[in-house]
Design an enzyme around this catalytic site. Structure first.
Site, PDB file in Angstrom:
ATOM      1  N   GLY A 140       0.856  -1.127   0.003  1.00 34.79           N
ATOM      2  CA  GLY A 140      -0.016   0.051   0.012  1.00 34.79           C
ATOM      3  C   GLY A 140       0.863   1.076  -0.010  1.00 34.79           C
ATOM      4  CB  CYS A 143       5.432  -4.127   0.078  1.00 39.04           C
ATOM      5  SG  CYS A 143       6.214  -2.621  -0.317  1.00 39.04           S
ATOM      6  CE1 TYR A 144       1.386   0.772   6.082  1.00 37.86           C
ATOM      7  CE2 TYR A 144      -0.513  -0.926   5.675  1.00 37.86           C
ATOM      8  CZ  TYR A 144       0.232   0.030   6.167  1.00 37.86           C
ATOM      9  OH  TYR A 144      -0.637   0.669   7.410  1.00 37.86           O
ATOM     10  CG  HIS A 163       5.588  -5.853  -4.582  1.00 36.01           C
ATOM     11  ND1 HIS A 163       4.366  -5.638  -4.030  1.00 36.01           N
ATOM     12  CD2 HIS A 163       6.161  -4.595  -4.135  1.00 36.01           C
ATOM     13  CE1 HIS A 163       4.332  -4.318  -3.467  1.00 36.01           C
ATOM     14  NE2 HIS A 163       5.263  -3.619  -3.604  1.00 36.01           N
ATOM     15  CD  GLU A 217       2.683  -8.503  -5.179  1.00 37.97           C
ATOM     16  OE1 GLU A 217       2.329  -7.424  -4.993  1.00 37.97           O
ATOM     17  OE2 GLU A 217       3.488  -9.130  -4.529  1.00 37.97           O
ATOM     18  CG  ASP A 244     -10.734  -6.127 -22.317  1.00 39.78           C
ATOM     19  OD1 ASP A 244     -10.292  -7.181 -22.483  1.00 39.78           O
ATOM     20  OD2 ASP A 244     -10.194  -4.944 -22.166  1.00 39.78           O
ATOM     21  CE  LYS A 253      -6.697  -6.808 -22.497  1.00 38.95           C
ATOM     22  NZ  LYS A 253      -7.697  -6.157 -23.153  1.00 38.95           N
TER      23      LYS A 253
END
Length: 508
Positions: A52, A79-80, A166, A168, A224, A364
């Site tokens: 964050g 992280c945060y 991170h 991810e 999309d 996506k």
């Protein structure tokens, strides 16, 4: 078999969910202040604290309910979330002596647990200005970087883990394995969530919400909106009308493609010719946020005008994806606005429709997999992303029909040359941008004063992070020569070598 994610406002929160879902484990995102009672009702196998933008070193910052630590499930702080975990359990957090943004080398002290099976040196992606200064009681250090003493920590008994980096993002090469170790090795979750399961769940939710009422789907022909239309068609059939708005800001041949692909695929398809309306509204507008707001409002105005003489159409379905949402507004946590997307922050507050956005939790690549399950053709699913506001986003400065014409011709050449070189499927995106800068050139031994085209090509997996593509000079030379020779009014072509972050993929 669920993993819960608490959102503290990171731009990457949903990316954590996307990574966990790719393991076949279902997860949901909750606001950071969700009550322990609400979370217990979900019976999660584990909890993740996201990153964050807030700073624990600056006093007040968002935090979760302390009773969360009494639930007895594994927790991973990122992280945060890593700093918050340490602070709430008795450790100390301070401003880092040196901020870390980008790649760093993590040196492990143990390769067990969350790092099981990994080498003792790892490349990781950092983005922080604070750091853990002192560990809480019972915690041990698992790894460090040159600038982060407690980069990876754990309380092995309580199964609490903190990572300053991170895992991810694509730029942490072994991040997927780290999350896999947490989900399966630490949380003991099992793989049970699939795309067919997502289809069944969404169709059931759509039918329950819509009942017997009608739905309008905004169909542009991109990935999309096409997948949204196919999903709605499966869910409610002839209650759906797909409306294609020809606003004059689309790629070459878009209308013909939509007619050919969807003419017999959906129950009802209508084409609205409103180019003049959009160009009039954009006249003299140069601010990108104002462009998006006007385009978003005009779309709704066009749809409401179309629906008004017919039977009531209370619902509008659109192909909003999570990157659109997270850049436009805070969804569940205190994230920062990056830009307003026309179909998120650009919609008028007083519109008559209720929105249906069945893809708003997907990225996506997930949407393409969903489209394949729904039977959409490869020519739709393999298309590069194209912004909803069309070329208005890729024309910096004022949008006019002449400038759209210039960019459309250049854009067509970019796609043709990229496909001819066998690069189209290897790139996440490649496109042309018309820049409001005129430069001096020479055409036929005479001085020319023409506009500038920038070429943007990136490699990515989910559009949350992206690297500029290292394309061969011969290819770029061929592309530049063709644009300069065949698009009158363009006399200079440049290539964008910016990654995301700090740049975004689109220029506006």
């Amino acid at each position: 078999m669920m993993i819960v994610i608490l959102d503290f406002g990171s731009q990457y929160t949903q990316l954590i969910a996307r990574r966990i879902r790719s393991l076949g484990v279902y997860c949901e995102i909750f606001p950071y202040d969700a009550s322990p009672q609400e979370l217990r009702a979900k019976n999660p196998k584990g909890i993740v604290f996201s990153g964050g933008p807030s700073s624990l070193a600056n006093g007040f910052a968002p935090q979760c309910a302390p009773d969360l630590f009494l639930m007895g499930v594994p927790i991973l702080g990122v992280c945060y979330g890593h700093q918050l975990l340490a602070r709430m359990l008795g450790g100390k957090v301070r401003k880092a002596n040196k901020r870390e943004y980008g790649l760093a080398k993590l040196t492990l002290e143990s390769s067990a647990g969350i790092f099981d099976g990994l080498a003792f040196e790892q490349i990781v992606w950092m983005s922080h200005a604070d750091e853990v200064e002192e560990l809480p009681h019972g915690f041990v250090r698992l790894g460090s970087t040159d600038n982060s003493r407690y980069c990876a920590v754990a309380h092995p008994v309580k199964k609490l883990y903190g990572l300053q980096f991170h895992p991810e993002v694509h730029h942490t090469p072994q991040g997927h394995k780290i999350l896999e170790n947490f989900v399966f090795g630490i949380c003991k979750a099992a793989s049970s969530w699939t795309m067919p399961c997502f289809i069944d769940t969404q169709c059931e939710e759509i039918r329950k919400r819509v009942g017997a009422q009608k739905v309008l789907c905004a169909l542009s022909g991109g990935v999309d909106s096409s997948v949204t239309a196919a999903l709605l068609e499966r869910a409610i059939g002839d209650q759906l009308t797909c409306v294609f708005v020809d606003h004059g800001l689309l790629r070459h041949g878009e209308l013909e493609r939509v007619r050919r692909v969807f003419g017999k695929r959906v129950s009802r398809l209508e084409i609205l010719e409103v180019q003049e309306l959009f160009f009039q509204s954009l006249q003299g507008v140069t601010d990108p946020e104002e462009k998006r707001r006007r385009i978003g409002s005009l779309f709704i105005e066009v749809f409401e005008k179309w629906a008004s003489p017919r039977e009531p159409v209370p619902y509008l379905a659109q192909g909003t994806l999570y990157p659109d949402v997270i850049e436009s507004r805070s969804v569940l946590g205190p994230s920062s606005v990056i830009k307003t997307h026309h179909n998120v922050g650009g919609l008028p507050k007083n519109m008559k429709f209720e929105l249906i956005e069945p893809l708003s939790a997907l990225f996506k690549d997930e949407v393409r997999k969903l489209g394949a399950e729904l039977g959409l053709p490869e020519e739709i699913l393999s298309r590069h992303p194209f912004p909803g506001p069309g070329f208005a986003v890729r024309i910096l400065g004022e949008v006019t029909q002449d400038r759209v014409g210039l960019l459309r011709r250049a854009d067509r050449m970019v796609e043709e040359e990229t496909r001819r070189a066998g690069l189209y499927q290897k790139l996440w995106q490649i496109f042309a941008v018309l820049v409001p800068v005129k430069t001096v050139g020479v055409v036929g031994d005479e001085r020319a004063y023409g506009e500038l085209i920038a070429i943007r090509a990136v490699e990515s997996i989910d559009a949350m992070t992206a690297d500029w593509a290292k394309l061969a000079p011969d290819f770029l030379s061929q592309l530049s020569n063709r644009i300069l020779n065949e698009v009158a009014g363009i006399n200079r072509v440049v290539y964008d070598i910016s990654s995301k972050p700090p740049a975004t993929i689109e220029w506006e």
